[in-house]
Design a protein around this motif. Structure first.
Motif, PDB file in Angstrom:
ATOM      1  N   VAL A  77       0.817  -0.990   0.221  1.00  0.00           N
ATOM      2  CA  VAL A  77       0.228   0.307   0.125  1.00  0.00           C
ATOM      3  C   VAL A  77       1.376   1.410  -0.005  1.00  0.00           C
ATOM      4  CG1 VAL A  77      -1.920   1.033   0.755  1.00  0.00           C
ATOM      5  CG2 VAL A  77      -1.640  -1.358   1.483  1.00  0.00           C
ATOM      6  N   ASN A  78       0.989   1.853  -0.853  1.00  0.00           N
ATOM      7  CA  ASN A  78       2.049   3.103  -1.269  1.00  0.00           C
ATOM      8  C   ASN A  78       1.183   4.397  -0.943  1.00  0.00           C
ATOM      9  OD1 ASN A  78       4.073   1.053  -2.124  1.00  0.00           O
ATOM     10  ND2 ASN A  78       3.308   2.493  -4.323  1.00  0.00           N
ATOM     11  N   PHE A  81       2.120  10.663  -1.052  1.00  0.00           N
ATOM     12  CA  PHE A  81       3.247  11.507  -0.889  1.00  0.00           C
ATOM     13  C   PHE A  81       4.586  10.690  -1.008  1.00  0.00           C
ATOM     14  CE2 PHE A  81       6.202  13.712   1.878  1.00  0.00           C
ATOM     15  CZ  PHE A  81       6.491  15.106   1.084  1.00  0.00           C
ATOM     16  N   TRP A  82       4.766   9.621  -0.272  1.00  0.00           N
ATOM     17  CA  TRP A  82       6.140   9.176   0.172  1.00  0.00           C
ATOM     18  C   TRP A  82       7.013   9.125  -1.722  1.00  0.00           C
ATOM     19  CZ3 TRP A  82       8.504  11.606   3.712  1.00  0.00           C
ATOM     20  CH2 TRP A  82       7.417  11.690   4.806  1.00  0.00           C
ATOM     21  N   HIS A  83       5.331   7.997  -2.233  1.00  0.00           N
ATOM     22  CA  HIS A  83       5.983   6.992  -3.064  1.00  0.00           C
ATOM     23  C   HIS A  83       5.718   7.743  -4.480  1.00  0.00           C
ATOM     24  CE1 HIS A  83       6.600   3.344  -1.100  1.00  0.00           C
ATOM     25  NE2 HIS A  83       6.037   4.091  -0.232  1.00  0.00           N
ATOM     26  N   GLY A  84       5.461   8.767  -4.854  1.00  0.00           N
ATOM     27  CA  GLY A  84       4.976   9.505  -5.802  1.00  0.00           C
ATOM     28  C   GLY A  84       3.564   9.490  -7.159  1.00  0.00           C
ATOM     29  N   CYS A  85       2.538   9.245  -6.270  1.00  0.00           N
ATOM     30  CA  CYS A  85       1.194   9.187  -7.148  1.00  0.00           C
ATOM     31  C   CYS A  85       1.088  10.308  -7.889  1.00  0.00           C
ATOM     32  CB  CYS A  85       0.485   9.191  -6.217  1.00  0.00           C
ATOM     33  SG  CYS A  85      -1.581   8.803  -7.063  1.00  0.00           S
ATOM     34  N   PRO A  86       0.625   9.636  -9.351  1.00  0.00           N
ATOM     35  CA  PRO A  86       0.906  10.388 -10.673  1.00  0.00           C
ATOM     36  C   PRO A  86      -0.503  11.363 -10.079  1.00  0.00           C
ATOM     37  CG  PRO A  86       0.611   8.376 -11.227  1.00  0.00           C
ATOM     38  CD  PRO A  86       0.698   8.194  -9.864  1.00  0.00           C
ATOM     39  N   GLN A  87      -1.323  11.192  -9.215  1.00  0.00           N
ATOM     40  CA  GLN A  87      -2.713  11.984  -9.206  1.00  0.00           C
ATOM     41  C   GLN A  87      -1.958  13.026  -8.207  1.00  0.00           C
ATOM     42  OE1 GLN A  87      -5.869   9.167  -9.278  1.00  0.00           O
ATOM     43  NE2 GLN A  87      -6.283  10.207 -10.872  1.00  0.00           N
ATOM     44  N   HIS A  88      -2.112  12.206  -7.242  1.00  0.00           N
ATOM     45  CA  HIS A  88      -1.898  13.355  -5.946  1.00  0.00           C
ATOM     46  C   HIS A  88      -0.544  13.774  -5.116  1.00  0.00           C
ATOM     47  CE1 HIS A  88      -5.890  10.773  -6.229  1.00  0.00           C
ATOM     48  NE2 HIS A  88      -6.160  12.329  -5.692  1.00  0.00           N
ATOM     49  N   TRP A 124       7.196 -14.281  -7.602  1.00  0.00           N
ATOM     50  CA  TRP A 124       5.938 -13.399  -6.882  1.00  0.00           C
ATOM     51  C   TRP A 124       5.261 -12.385  -7.838  1.00  0.00           C
ATOM     52  CZ3 TRP A 124       4.369 -14.110  -1.704  1.00  0.00           C
ATOM     53  CH2 TRP A 124       5.429 -14.842  -0.892  1.00  0.00           C
ATOM     54  N   GLN A 125       3.617 -11.887  -7.636  1.00  0.00           N
ATOM     55  CA  GLN A 125       3.435 -11.407  -7.785  1.00  0.00           C
ATOM     56  C   GLN A 125       3.268 -10.151  -7.602  1.00  0.00           C
ATOM     57  OE1 GLN A 125       1.379 -11.541 -11.685  1.00  0.00           O
ATOM     58  NE2 GLN A 125       0.828  -9.453 -10.609  1.00  0.00           N
ATOM     59  N   VAL A 126       3.187  -9.026  -7.532  1.00  0.00           N
ATOM     60  CA  VAL A 126       3.048  -7.389  -7.250  1.00  0.00           C
ATOM     61  C   VAL A 126       2.157  -7.236  -7.498  1.00  0.00           C
ATOM     62  CG1 VAL A 126       4.683  -5.823  -6.562  1.00  0.00           C
ATOM     63  CG2 VAL A 126       6.706  -7.649  -6.864  1.00  0.00           C
ATOM     64  N   ILE A 127       1.699  -6.432  -6.551  1.00  0.00           N
ATOM     65  CA  ILE A 127       0.785  -5.908  -6.418  1.00  0.00           C
ATOM     66  C   ILE A 127       1.056  -4.198  -5.597  1.00  0.00           C
ATOM     67  CG2 ILE A 127      -1.705  -5.382  -5.678  1.00  0.00           C
ATOM     68  CD1 ILE A 127      -2.446  -8.339  -6.111  1.00  0.00           C
ATOM     69  N   ARG A 128       0.748  -3.457  -6.631  1.00  0.00           N
ATOM     70  CA  ARG A 128       0.918  -1.653  -5.771  1.00  0.00           C
ATOM     71  C   ARG A 128      -0.131  -1.039  -5.318  1.00  0.00           C
ATOM     72  NH1 ARG A 128       5.891  -0.660  -3.192  1.00  0.00           N
ATOM     73  NH2 ARG A 128       7.451  -2.232  -4.705  1.00  0.00           N
ATOM     74  N   VAL A 129      -0.865  -0.929  -4.459  1.00  0.00           N
ATOM     75  CA  VAL A 129      -2.452   0.246  -4.342  1.00  0.00           C
ATOM     76  C   VAL A 129      -2.058   1.397  -3.471  1.00  0.00           C
ATOM     77  CG1 VAL A 129      -4.210  -0.449  -3.134  1.00  0.00           C
ATOM     78  CG2 VAL A 129      -3.457  -2.057  -3.619  1.00  0.00           C
ATOM     79  N   TRP A 130      -2.683   1.913  -4.566  1.00  0.00           N
ATOM     80  CA  TRP A 130      -2.599   4.057  -4.179  1.00  0.00           C
ATOM     81  C   TRP A 130      -3.163   3.700  -3.188  1.00  0.00           C
ATOM     82  CZ3 TRP A 130       2.292   6.531  -5.306  1.00  0.00           C
ATOM     83  CH2 TRP A 130       2.684   5.631  -6.181  1.00  0.00           C
ATOM     84  N   GLU A 140     -12.654  -1.907  -3.691  1.00  0.00           N
ATOM     85  CA  GLU A 140     -12.595  -2.070  -4.836  1.00  0.00           C
ATOM     86  C   GLU A 140     -11.101  -2.311  -5.030  1.00  0.00           C
ATOM     87  OE1 GLU A 140     -13.475   1.045  -7.676  1.00  0.00           O
ATOM     88  OE2 GLU A 140     -15.372   0.915  -7.454  1.00  0.00           O
ATOM     89  N   ALA A 141     -10.186  -1.702  -4.399  1.00  0.00           N
ATOM     90  CA  ALA A 141      -9.099  -2.385  -3.624  1.00  0.00           C
ATOM     91  C   ALA A 141      -8.441  -3.678  -3.683  1.00  0.00           C
ATOM     92  CB  ALA A 141      -8.149  -1.398  -3.267  1.00  0.00           C
ATOM     93  N   ALA A 142      -9.525  -4.017  -3.348  1.00  0.00           N
ATOM     94  CA  ALA A 142      -9.649  -5.367  -2.120  1.00  0.00           C
ATOM     95  C   ALA A 142      -9.671  -6.280  -3.050  1.00  0.00           C
ATOM     96  CB  ALA A 142     -10.703  -5.742  -1.041  1.00  0.00           C
ATOM     97  N   HIS A 143     -10.946  -6.146  -3.908  1.00  0.00           N
ATOM     98  CA  HIS A 143     -11.600  -7.145  -5.559  1.00  0.00           C
ATOM     99  C   HIS A 143     -10.198  -6.792  -6.063  1.00  0.00           C
ATOM    100  CE1 HIS A 143     -14.183  -9.410  -8.136  1.00  0.00           C
ATOM    101  NE2 HIS A 143     -13.211  -7.924  -8.917  1.00  0.00           N
ATOM    102  N   ARG A 144      -9.622  -6.277  -6.827  1.00  0.00           N
ATOM    103  CA  ARG A 144      -8.653  -6.599  -7.460  1.00  0.00           C
ATOM    104  C   ARG A 144      -6.832  -7.172  -6.498  1.00  0.00           C
ATOM    105  NH1 ARG A 144      -4.007  -2.865  -8.875  1.00  0.00           N
ATOM    106  NH2 ARG A 144      -4.020  -1.432  -7.271  1.00  0.00           N
TER     107      ARG A 144
END
Length: 175
Positions: A77-78, A81-88, A124-130, A140-144
């Motif tokens: 869970v990124n 601010f700390w990981h540079g979200c393209p939107q926020h 491993w499969q990596v999932i990054r959730v903003w 929705e994030a949990a469903h993904r």
């Protein structure tokens, strides 16, 4: 230490150190785990019936927020601010620490990419959730996450069934 032209402190090697500012005081003492978005995602994934591990170090100090060991899925869970979200994420920084913040966020993003590559190479499969995804709709994030975990679980089951039946107590590789 000496003072630079902009008032920042310079160590003997000439690099700048962080300057304490009133505007940055809210960033001190921020949680690094068990954040509100992380907890919300955990609750939503758990409500879907999935169980996961927390605090698992996979390798090379890589510590995903949620780990599904069987299907080998790692979820991060990124923070925007700390990981540079393209939107926020901030588009630019101001103040005496601007250069340090740009470097910090760029370093975080580079580390994220390196960790993703290492995990994928290890199977491993990596999932990054903003953070903003979870705040907007944790379900929705949990469903993904659930879709990926189910897909990986089914793929593992299919691979096992292709090997064929094994005798009770016999390891599949011993056949």
């Amino acid at each position: 230490m000496t003072r630079s032209d902009d008032g920042g402190l310079l160590p003997k090697d000439g690099s700048k150190v962080w300057v304490t500012t009133a505007q940055g005081s809210h960033l001190r003492g921020r949680r690094t785990r068990d954040t509100a978005p992380e907890m919300a995602l955990r609750r939503a994934v758990h409500a879907l019936g999935f169980r996961f591990r927390l605090g698992r170090t996979l390798f090379n100090r890589c510590r995903p927020d949620l780990v599904f060991p069987g299907p080998r899925v790692a979820v991060f869970v990124n923070g925007c601010f700390w990981h540079g979200c393209p939107q926020h994420g901030p588009s630019r920084f101001r103040g005496p620490n601007a250069e340090k913040w740009e470097t910090k966020i760029a370093t975080n993003r580079a580390r994220d990419q390196r960790v993703d590559n290492e995990l994928v190479e290890a199977g491993w499969q990596v999932i990054r959730v903003w953070e903003c995804e979870v705040r907007r709709e944790a379900g929705e994030a949990a469903h993904r996450v659930a879709v990926e975990v189910r897909g990986r679980s089914r793929a593992a089951t299919t691979r096992q069934s292709l090997v064929g039946p094994t005798a009770v107590g016999q390891h599949p590789a011993a056949g």
